[in-house]
Design an enzyme around this catalytic site. Sequence first.
Site, PDB file in Angstrom:
ATOM      1  N   PHE A   1       3.205  -8.787 -24.022  1.00 12.76           N
ATOM      2  CA  PHE A   1       4.118  -7.694 -24.375  1.00 12.76           C
ATOM      3  C   PHE A   1       4.816  -7.843 -25.726  1.00 12.76           C
ATOM      4  CE2 PHE A   1       4.585  -8.536 -19.675  1.00 12.76           C
ATOM      5  CZ  PHE A   1       3.478  -7.766 -19.330  1.00 12.76           C
ATOM      6  N   CYS A   2       4.153  -8.434 -26.703  1.00 14.44           N
ATOM      7  CA  CYS A   2       4.770  -8.606 -28.033  1.00 14.44           C
ATOM      8  C   CYS A   2       6.132  -9.287 -27.924  1.00 14.44           C
ATOM      9  CB  CYS A   2       4.902  -7.280 -28.779  1.00 14.44           C
ATOM     10  SG  CYS A   2       3.325  -6.565 -29.189  1.00 14.44           S
ATOM     11  N   ALA A   3       6.263 -10.135 -26.926  1.00 13.49           N
ATOM     12  CA  ALA A   3       7.472 -10.957 -26.790  1.00 13.49           C
ATOM     13  C   ALA A   3       6.978 -12.304 -26.271  1.00 13.49           C
ATOM     14  CB  ALA A   3       8.463 -10.316 -25.829  1.00 13.49           C
TER      15      ALA A   3
END
Length: 414
Positions: free
Chosen positions: A363-365
Amino acid sequence: MPSLPTVPSAPSAPLDVLGVPGEINLDYAASAPCARAAADAVAELLPWYASVHRGAGALSRRCTLEYEQARQTIGDFFGARADDHVIFTRNTTDALNLLARAVPAGTTVVTFAGEHHANLLPWPRGSVRLPVPSHPDGAVRDLAAALTELRRGSSPALPVLVAVTGASNVTGERWPVAELARVAHRHGARIVLDAAQLAPHAPVDLLALDVDYLAVSGHKLYAPFGAGVLIGRADWLDTAPPYLAGGGATSHVGPATHDVTWATGPARHEGGTPNLLGAVALAAVCKALDEADQGALAAHEQALLARLRTGLAALPHVVELRTFGPDAPRVGIVSFVVAGWDSTEVATRLAAEHHIGVRDGLFCAHPLARRLLAEAAGRTGRRDLPPTALRASIGLGSTAAQVDRLLAALAELG
Ligand SMILES: Cc1ncc(COP(=O)(O)O)c(C=O)c1O
Protein backbone atom coordinates in the site's frame (compact mmCIF):
# COMPACT_ATOMS: atom_id res chain seq x y z
CA MET A 1 -21.10 -16.56 10.69
CA PRO A 2 -21.90 -14.52 13.88
CA SER A 3 -24.76 -12.04 13.85
CA LEU A 4 -23.30 -8.95 12.24
CA PRO A 5 -24.06 -5.34 13.29
CA THR A 6 -27.01 -3.97 11.33
CA VAL A 7 -26.55 -1.07 8.95
CA PRO A 8 -29.20 1.68 8.62
CA SER A 9 -30.19 2.58 5.07
CA ALA A 10 -27.80 4.96 3.38
CA PRO A 11 -28.59 8.66 3.12
CA SER A 12 -29.48 9.26 -0.53
CA ALA A 13 -28.70 11.98 -3.13
CA PRO A 14 -27.11 14.47 -3.73
CA LEU A 15 -24.16 12.19 -3.24
CA ASP A 16 -24.65 9.15 -5.41
CA VAL A 17 -21.58 7.70 -7.03
CA LEU A 18 -21.24 6.07 -10.44
CA GLY A 19 -20.42 2.40 -10.83
CA VAL A 20 -20.96 -0.71 -12.89
CA PRO A 21 -23.79 -3.07 -11.86
CA GLY A 22 -22.46 -6.38 -10.63
CA GLU A 23 -18.96 -5.07 -9.86
CA ILE A 24 -18.26 -4.62 -6.15
CA ASN A 25 -15.74 -1.89 -5.56
CA LEU A 26 -14.12 -2.20 -2.13
CA ASP A 27 -11.03 -0.23 -3.08
CA TYR A 28 -12.07 3.34 -2.38
CA ALA A 29 -8.83 4.16 -0.55
CA ALA A 30 -6.89 3.78 -3.81
CA SER A 31 -9.31 5.79 -5.94
CA ALA A 32 -12.93 6.41 -5.02
CA PRO A 33 -15.69 6.16 -7.64
CA CYS A 34 -16.88 9.31 -9.36
CA ALA A 35 -19.61 11.30 -7.62
CA ARG A 36 -22.53 12.11 -9.86
CA ALA A 37 -22.13 15.74 -8.76
CA ALA A 38 -18.58 15.78 -10.18
CA ALA A 39 -19.61 14.10 -13.45
CA ASP A 40 -22.55 16.51 -13.87
CA ALA A 41 -20.42 19.58 -13.20
CA VAL A 42 -17.88 18.46 -15.79
CA ALA A 43 -20.56 17.58 -18.36
CA GLU A 44 -22.20 20.98 -17.90
CA LEU A 45 -18.96 22.86 -18.38
CA LEU A 46 -17.61 20.86 -21.31
CA PRO A 47 -19.39 22.81 -24.08
CA TRP A 48 -17.83 25.93 -22.63
CA TYR A 49 -14.37 24.42 -22.32
CA ALA A 50 -11.71 26.98 -23.27
CA SER A 51 -8.57 28.52 -21.83
CA VAL A 52 -8.21 29.70 -18.23
CA HIS A 53 -6.62 33.10 -17.50
CA ARG A 54 -5.63 33.36 -21.16
CA GLY A 55 -8.54 34.57 -23.25
CA ALA A 56 -10.99 37.45 -23.63
CA GLY A 57 -13.74 35.40 -25.28
CA ALA A 58 -16.96 34.54 -23.46
CA LEU A 59 -16.00 30.88 -23.12
CA SER A 60 -12.61 31.69 -21.73
CA ARG A 61 -14.00 34.22 -19.31
CA ARG A 62 -16.51 31.69 -18.00
CA CYS A 63 -13.78 29.06 -17.60
CA THR A 64 -11.55 31.50 -15.72
CA LEU A 65 -14.42 32.36 -13.42
CA GLU A 66 -15.29 28.70 -12.81
CA TYR A 67 -11.67 27.91 -12.01
CA GLU A 68 -11.37 30.71 -9.49
CA GLN A 69 -14.78 29.92 -7.98
CA ALA A 70 -13.64 26.32 -7.58
CA ARG A 71 -10.59 27.56 -5.69
CA GLN A 72 -12.84 29.58 -3.37
CA THR A 73 -15.31 26.71 -2.82
CA ILE A 74 -12.56 24.22 -2.02
CA GLY A 75 -10.78 26.65 0.29
CA ASP A 76 -14.02 27.38 2.15
CA PHE A 77 -14.85 23.67 2.38
CA PHE A 78 -11.52 22.94 4.06
CA GLY A 79 -11.71 25.96 6.37
CA ALA A 80 -8.87 27.93 4.75
CA ARG A 81 -7.91 31.17 6.49
CA ALA A 82 -8.49 34.38 4.50
CA ASP A 83 -4.79 34.75 3.74
CA ASP A 84 -4.06 31.09 2.93
CA HIS A 85 -3.24 30.06 -0.61
CA VAL A 86 -5.25 27.33 -2.29
CA ILE A 87 -2.97 25.89 -4.96
CA PHE A 88 -4.19 23.35 -7.47
CA THR A 89 -1.94 20.32 -7.90
CA ARG A 90 -2.34 16.91 -9.49
CA ASN A 91 -2.89 15.04 -6.23
CA THR A 92 -1.62 14.73 -2.65
CA THR A 93 1.81 13.52 -3.76
CA ASP A 94 2.16 16.59 -5.93
CA ALA A 95 0.92 18.88 -3.15
CA LEU A 96 3.42 17.50 -0.63
CA ASN A 97 6.28 17.68 -3.14
CA LEU A 98 5.35 21.31 -3.79
CA LEU A 99 5.49 22.05 -0.08
CA ALA A 100 8.78 20.18 0.22
CA ARG A 101 10.25 22.51 -2.42
CA ALA A 102 8.81 25.57 -0.69
CA VAL A 103 10.09 25.04 2.86
CA PRO A 104 12.84 27.52 3.76
CA ALA A 105 16.44 26.28 3.58
CA GLY A 106 17.44 24.49 6.78
CA THR A 107 13.92 23.33 7.63
CA THR A 108 13.76 20.05 9.54
CA VAL A 109 10.72 17.96 8.68
CA VAL A 110 9.46 15.56 11.33
CA THR A 111 7.28 12.61 10.29
CA PHE A 112 6.25 9.24 11.69
CA ALA A 113 7.30 6.01 10.00
CA GLY A 114 3.63 5.11 9.53
CA GLU A 115 3.13 7.60 6.73
CA HIS A 116 2.31 6.87 3.09
CA HIS A 117 5.39 7.20 0.86
CA ALA A 118 3.95 10.51 -0.40
CA ASN A 119 4.50 11.90 3.08
CA LEU A 120 7.85 10.17 3.70
CA LEU A 121 9.87 10.57 0.53
CA PRO A 122 9.57 14.22 -0.63
CA TRP A 123 11.14 15.76 2.47
CA PRO A 124 14.68 17.14 2.43
CA ARG A 125 17.73 15.37 3.80
CA GLY A 126 18.00 15.67 7.55
CA SER A 127 14.30 14.95 8.09
CA VAL A 128 13.46 13.12 11.29
CA ARG A 129 11.37 9.95 11.08
CA LEU A 130 9.84 8.96 14.42
CA PRO A 131 8.91 5.33 15.11
CA VAL A 132 5.23 4.41 14.89
CA PRO A 133 3.74 4.53 18.39
CA SER A 134 1.32 1.89 19.62
CA HIS A 135 -1.24 4.47 20.80
CA PRO A 136 -2.33 7.94 19.61
CA ASP A 137 -1.21 9.45 22.94
CA GLY A 138 2.23 8.00 22.26
CA ALA A 139 2.36 9.98 18.99
CA VAL A 140 1.71 13.21 20.86
CA ARG A 141 4.30 12.38 23.54
CA ASP A 142 6.93 11.29 21.02
CA LEU A 143 6.44 14.41 18.92
CA ALA A 144 6.76 16.65 21.98
CA ALA A 145 9.99 14.88 22.97
CA ALA A 146 11.43 15.10 19.45
CA LEU A 147 10.62 18.79 19.11
CA THR A 148 12.07 19.55 22.55
CA GLU A 149 15.25 17.81 21.48
CA LEU A 150 15.37 19.66 18.15
CA ARG A 151 14.92 23.01 19.84
CA ARG A 152 17.79 22.15 22.20
CA GLY A 153 20.01 21.30 19.22
CA SER A 154 22.62 23.34 17.41
CA SER A 155 20.19 25.45 15.36
CA PRO A 156 17.16 26.03 17.57
CA ALA A 157 15.83 28.90 15.46
CA LEU A 158 15.60 27.04 12.15
CA PRO A 159 12.11 26.18 10.87
CA VAL A 160 10.55 22.85 11.70
CA LEU A 161 7.63 21.28 9.82
CA VAL A 162 5.67 18.34 11.21
CA ALA A 163 4.09 16.18 8.49
CA VAL A 164 1.33 13.80 9.56
CA THR A 165 -1.58 11.91 8.08
CA GLY A 166 -5.17 12.33 9.23
CA ALA A 167 -6.02 8.66 8.69
CA SER A 168 -3.75 5.76 7.82
CA ASN A 169 -4.16 4.33 4.34
CA VAL A 170 -3.18 0.92 5.76
CA THR A 171 -5.35 0.63 8.85
CA GLY A 172 -7.84 3.49 8.53
CA GLU A 173 -6.88 4.54 12.05
CA ARG A 174 -7.19 8.24 12.73
CA TRP A 175 -4.22 10.22 14.01
CA PRO A 176 -4.65 12.86 16.75
CA VAL A 177 -4.14 15.78 14.40
CA ALA A 178 -5.41 18.63 16.60
CA GLU A 179 -3.23 17.47 19.51
CA LEU A 180 -0.19 17.10 17.27
CA ALA A 181 -0.83 20.60 15.89
CA ARG A 182 -0.95 21.98 19.44
CA VAL A 183 2.38 20.34 20.26
CA ALA A 184 3.94 21.54 17.01
CA HIS A 185 2.88 25.13 17.59
CA ARG A 186 3.96 25.06 21.23
CA HIS A 187 7.46 24.34 19.92
CA GLY A 188 7.29 26.97 17.21
CA ALA A 189 6.92 24.38 14.43
CA ARG A 190 4.41 24.26 11.59
CA ILE A 191 2.32 21.25 10.66
CA VAL A 192 1.04 19.85 7.36
CA LEU A 193 -1.88 17.44 7.31
CA ASP A 194 -1.96 14.72 4.68
CA ALA A 195 -5.74 14.55 4.38
CA ALA A 196 -5.81 12.12 1.44
CA GLN A 197 -7.56 9.41 3.45
CA LEU A 198 -9.33 11.51 6.08
CA ALA A 199 -11.15 13.96 3.83
CA PRO A 200 -13.21 11.28 2.00
CA HIS A 201 -14.62 10.11 5.34
CA ALA A 202 -14.88 13.07 7.71
CA PRO A 203 -15.05 16.85 7.63
CA VAL A 204 -11.56 18.36 7.65
CA ASP A 205 -11.29 21.96 8.77
CA LEU A 206 -7.88 23.56 8.65
CA LEU A 207 -8.83 26.32 11.04
CA ALA A 208 -10.53 24.05 13.58
CA LEU A 209 -7.61 21.61 13.56
CA ASP A 210 -5.21 24.56 13.53
CA VAL A 211 -2.93 23.02 10.91
CA ASP A 212 -0.77 25.22 8.71
CA TYR A 213 -1.06 23.23 5.47
CA LEU A 214 -3.34 20.59 4.09
CA ALA A 215 -2.91 18.29 1.09
CA VAL A 216 -5.70 16.36 -0.59
CA SER A 217 -6.43 14.31 -3.76
CA GLY A 218 -9.58 14.79 -5.83
CA HIS A 219 -9.61 11.19 -7.05
CA LYS A 220 -9.92 9.87 -3.49
CA LEU A 221 -12.70 12.38 -2.84
CA TYR A 222 -15.05 11.24 -5.60
CA ALA A 223 -13.67 13.76 -8.13
CA PRO A 224 -11.51 11.72 -10.51
CA PHE A 225 -10.46 14.40 -12.96
CA GLY A 226 -6.83 14.78 -11.97
CA ALA A 227 -6.81 17.64 -9.47
CA GLY A 228 -5.61 17.92 -5.88
CA VAL A 229 -4.83 20.89 -3.69
CA LEU A 230 -2.30 22.26 -1.29
CA ILE A 231 -3.83 24.80 1.06
CA GLY A 232 -1.90 26.83 3.58
CA ARG A 233 0.15 29.73 4.78
CA ALA A 234 1.25 32.16 2.09
CA ASP A 235 4.68 33.30 3.32
CA TRP A 236 6.80 30.24 2.50
CA LEU A 237 4.88 29.69 -0.73
CA ASP A 238 5.29 33.28 -1.91
CA THR A 239 9.04 33.31 -1.35
CA ALA A 240 9.86 29.82 -2.67
CA PRO A 241 11.07 29.25 -6.24
CA PRO A 242 8.10 28.40 -8.49
CA TYR A 243 7.22 24.71 -8.43
CA LEU A 244 6.48 24.78 -12.17
CA ALA A 245 8.35 27.56 -13.92
CA GLY A 246 6.57 28.69 -17.07
CA GLY A 247 3.63 30.59 -18.48
CA GLY A 248 1.23 31.93 -15.90
CA ALA A 249 3.77 31.81 -13.06
CA THR A 250 5.39 35.16 -13.89
CA SER A 251 4.46 38.80 -13.55
CA HIS A 252 7.30 40.04 -15.79
CA VAL A 253 9.82 38.43 -18.15
CA GLY A 254 12.49 40.68 -19.68
CA PRO A 255 14.92 40.06 -22.52
CA ALA A 256 17.84 38.94 -20.35
CA THR A 257 18.06 35.25 -19.44
CA HIS A 258 17.32 35.69 -15.76
CA ASP A 259 15.15 38.78 -15.95
CA VAL A 260 12.05 37.21 -14.44
CA THR A 261 9.72 38.39 -11.73
CA TRP A 262 7.69 35.50 -10.43
CA ALA A 263 4.05 35.98 -9.50
CA THR A 264 2.95 35.69 -5.91
CA GLY A 265 -0.18 33.81 -4.90
CA PRO A 266 -1.25 30.43 -6.26
CA ALA A 267 -0.20 31.36 -9.82
CA ARG A 268 3.47 31.21 -8.75
CA HIS A 269 3.23 27.43 -8.44
CA GLU A 270 0.63 26.69 -11.12
CA GLY A 271 2.71 27.28 -14.26
CA GLY A 272 1.14 26.06 -17.50
CA THR A 273 -2.48 25.62 -18.47
CA PRO A 274 -4.39 24.48 -15.39
CA ASN A 275 -6.66 21.46 -14.96
CA LEU A 276 -9.98 23.28 -15.10
CA LEU A 277 -12.18 20.17 -15.15
CA GLY A 278 -10.34 18.66 -12.21
CA ALA A 279 -10.80 21.82 -10.18
CA VAL A 280 -14.49 22.12 -11.06
CA ALA A 281 -15.15 18.44 -10.28
CA LEU A 282 -13.48 18.69 -6.89
CA ALA A 283 -15.41 21.88 -6.06
CA ALA A 284 -18.67 20.17 -7.05
CA VAL A 285 -18.01 17.36 -4.58
CA CYS A 286 -17.08 19.83 -1.83
CA LYS A 287 -20.36 21.66 -2.45
CA ALA A 288 -22.38 18.44 -2.46
CA LEU A 289 -20.73 17.27 0.77
CA ASP A 290 -21.37 20.65 2.33
CA GLU A 291 -25.07 20.32 1.53
CA ALA A 292 -25.29 16.70 2.68
CA ASP A 293 -25.85 15.41 6.20
CA GLN A 294 -22.22 14.48 6.81
CA GLY A 295 -23.03 13.14 10.28
CA ALA A 296 -25.49 10.63 8.75
CA LEU A 297 -22.97 9.66 6.07
CA ALA A 298 -20.30 9.02 8.69
CA ALA A 299 -22.71 7.02 10.86
CA HIS A 300 -23.62 4.84 7.89
CA GLU A 301 -19.99 4.23 7.04
CA GLN A 302 -19.15 3.38 10.65
CA ALA A 303 -22.01 0.86 10.77
CA LEU A 304 -20.72 -0.79 7.59
CA LEU A 305 -17.18 -0.79 8.95
CA ALA A 306 -18.35 -2.43 12.19
CA ARG A 307 -20.11 -5.12 10.14
CA LEU A 308 -17.00 -5.71 8.06
CA ARG A 309 -14.62 -5.88 11.02
CA THR A 310 -16.93 -8.08 13.08
CA GLY A 311 -17.27 -10.43 10.13
CA LEU A 312 -13.51 -10.54 9.54
CA ALA A 313 -12.83 -11.16 13.24
CA ALA A 314 -15.15 -14.17 13.10
CA LEU A 315 -13.09 -15.81 10.36
CA PRO A 316 -10.36 -17.82 12.13
CA HIS A 317 -8.02 -17.68 9.11
CA VAL A 318 -8.23 -13.87 8.76
CA VAL A 319 -6.01 -11.50 10.78
CA GLU A 320 -6.56 -7.73 10.83
CA LEU A 321 -3.61 -5.32 10.75
CA ARG A 322 -3.62 -2.47 13.23
CA THR A 323 -1.35 0.07 14.85
CA PHE A 324 -3.31 1.49 17.75
CA GLY A 325 -5.48 -1.38 18.93
CA PRO A 326 -8.91 -2.73 18.04
CA ASP A 327 -11.00 0.16 19.38
CA ALA A 328 -9.07 3.14 18.01
CA PRO A 329 -11.21 5.54 15.95
CA ARG A 330 -10.88 4.77 12.27
CA VAL A 331 -12.34 5.46 8.83
CA GLY A 332 -13.69 2.88 6.38
CA ILE A 333 -10.43 1.10 5.61
CA VAL A 334 -9.37 -2.36 6.85
CA SER A 335 -6.22 -4.29 6.01
CA PHE A 336 -5.89 -7.96 6.75
CA VAL A 337 -4.22 -11.19 5.73
CA VAL A 338 -5.63 -14.62 5.03
CA ALA A 339 -3.41 -17.16 6.76
CA GLY A 340 -1.88 -19.64 4.38
CA TRP A 341 -2.83 -17.61 1.31
CA ASP A 342 -0.77 -15.32 -0.87
CA SER A 343 -2.51 -11.93 -0.84
CA THR A 344 -2.22 -11.37 -4.59
CA GLU A 345 -3.77 -14.78 -5.18
CA VAL A 346 -6.67 -13.88 -2.87
CA ALA A 347 -7.23 -10.51 -4.58
CA THR A 348 -7.15 -12.18 -7.99
CA ARG A 349 -9.69 -14.83 -6.94
CA LEU A 350 -11.99 -12.24 -5.36
CA ALA A 351 -11.99 -10.36 -8.67
CA ALA A 352 -12.29 -13.36 -10.98
CA GLU A 353 -14.78 -15.44 -9.01
CA HIS A 354 -16.78 -12.85 -7.08
CA HIS A 355 -16.43 -9.55 -8.97
CA ILE A 356 -14.99 -7.94 -5.86
CA GLY A 357 -12.18 -5.39 -6.18
CA VAL A 358 -9.78 -5.00 -3.25
CA ARG A 359 -6.15 -3.90 -3.04
CA ASP A 360 -3.23 -6.14 -2.19
CA GLY A 361 0.42 -5.38 -1.47
CA LEU A 362 2.11 -3.03 0.97
CA PHE A 363 0.00 0.00 0.00
CA CYS A 364 2.81 2.50 -0.68
CA ALA A 365 3.49 2.50 3.04
CA HIS A 366 6.15 -0.20 3.12
CA PRO A 367 7.72 0.57 6.52
CA LEU A 368 4.32 0.54 8.24
CA ALA A 369 2.84 -2.42 6.37
CA ARG A 370 5.90 -4.59 7.04
CA ARG A 371 5.86 -3.65 10.69
CA LEU A 372 2.16 -4.44 11.05
CA LEU A 373 2.56 -7.78 9.28
CA ALA A 374 5.28 -8.70 11.78
CA GLU A 375 3.09 -7.48 14.64
CA ALA A 376 0.16 -9.59 13.38
CA ALA A 377 2.39 -12.68 13.26
CA GLY A 378 3.58 -11.99 16.82
CA ARG A 379 0.07 -11.29 18.14
CA THR A 380 -1.43 -14.47 16.68
CA GLY A 381 1.62 -16.72 16.92
CA ARG A 382 0.90 -17.86 13.35
CA ARG A 383 3.73 -18.76 11.02
CA ASP A 384 1.60 -19.00 7.91
CA LEU A 385 0.88 -15.30 7.35
CA PRO A 386 1.87 -13.96 3.91
CA PRO A 387 4.41 -11.14 3.41
CA THR A 388 1.87 -8.73 1.90
CA ALA A 389 -1.67 -7.81 2.85
CA LEU A 390 -5.17 -7.17 1.50
CA ARG A 391 -7.14 -3.98 1.97
CA ALA A 392 -10.88 -3.39 1.77
CA SER A 393 -12.12 0.19 1.82
CA ILE A 394 -15.60 1.66 1.63
CA GLY A 395 -17.38 4.98 1.34
CA LEU A 396 -20.33 6.59 -0.42
CA GLY A 397 -22.47 3.98 -2.13
CA SER A 398 -21.06 1.00 -0.22
CA THR A 399 -23.68 -1.43 1.08
CA ALA A 400 -24.07 -4.17 3.68
CA ALA A 401 -24.72 -6.64 0.85
CA GLN A 402 -21.29 -5.86 -0.63
CA VAL A 403 -19.61 -6.33 2.74
CA ASP A 404 -21.41 -9.64 3.18
CA ARG A 405 -20.30 -10.82 -0.26
CA LEU A 406 -16.68 -10.17 0.68
CA LEU A 407 -17.07 -11.97 3.99
CA ALA A 408 -18.71 -14.97 2.30
CA ALA A 409 -15.95 -15.13 -0.33
CA LEU A 410 -13.24 -15.00 2.34
CA ALA A 411 -15.04 -17.66 4.39
CA GLU A 412 -14.62 -20.05 1.44
CA LEU A 413 -10.83 -19.78 1.81
CA GLY A 414 -10.86 -21.17 5.36
C1 LIG B 1 -2.43 8.75 3.25
C2 LIG B 1 -2.08 9.00 1.82
N1 LIG B 1 -1.32 10.04 1.51
C3 LIG B 1 -0.97 10.32 0.25
C4 LIG B 1 -1.37 9.54 -0.79
C5 LIG B 1 -0.97 9.88 -2.18
O1 LIG B 1 -2.11 10.21 -2.90
P1 LIG B 1 -2.00 10.39 -4.49
O2 LIG B 1 -1.61 9.08 -5.04
O3 LIG B 1 -3.38 10.80 -4.87
O4 LIG B 1 -1.01 11.45 -4.71
C6 LIG B 1 -2.15 8.42 -0.53
C7 LIG B 1 -2.58 7.53 -1.63
O5 LIG B 1 -2.95 6.42 -1.43
C8 LIG B 1 -2.52 8.15 0.80
O6 LIG B 1 -3.27 7.10 1.11
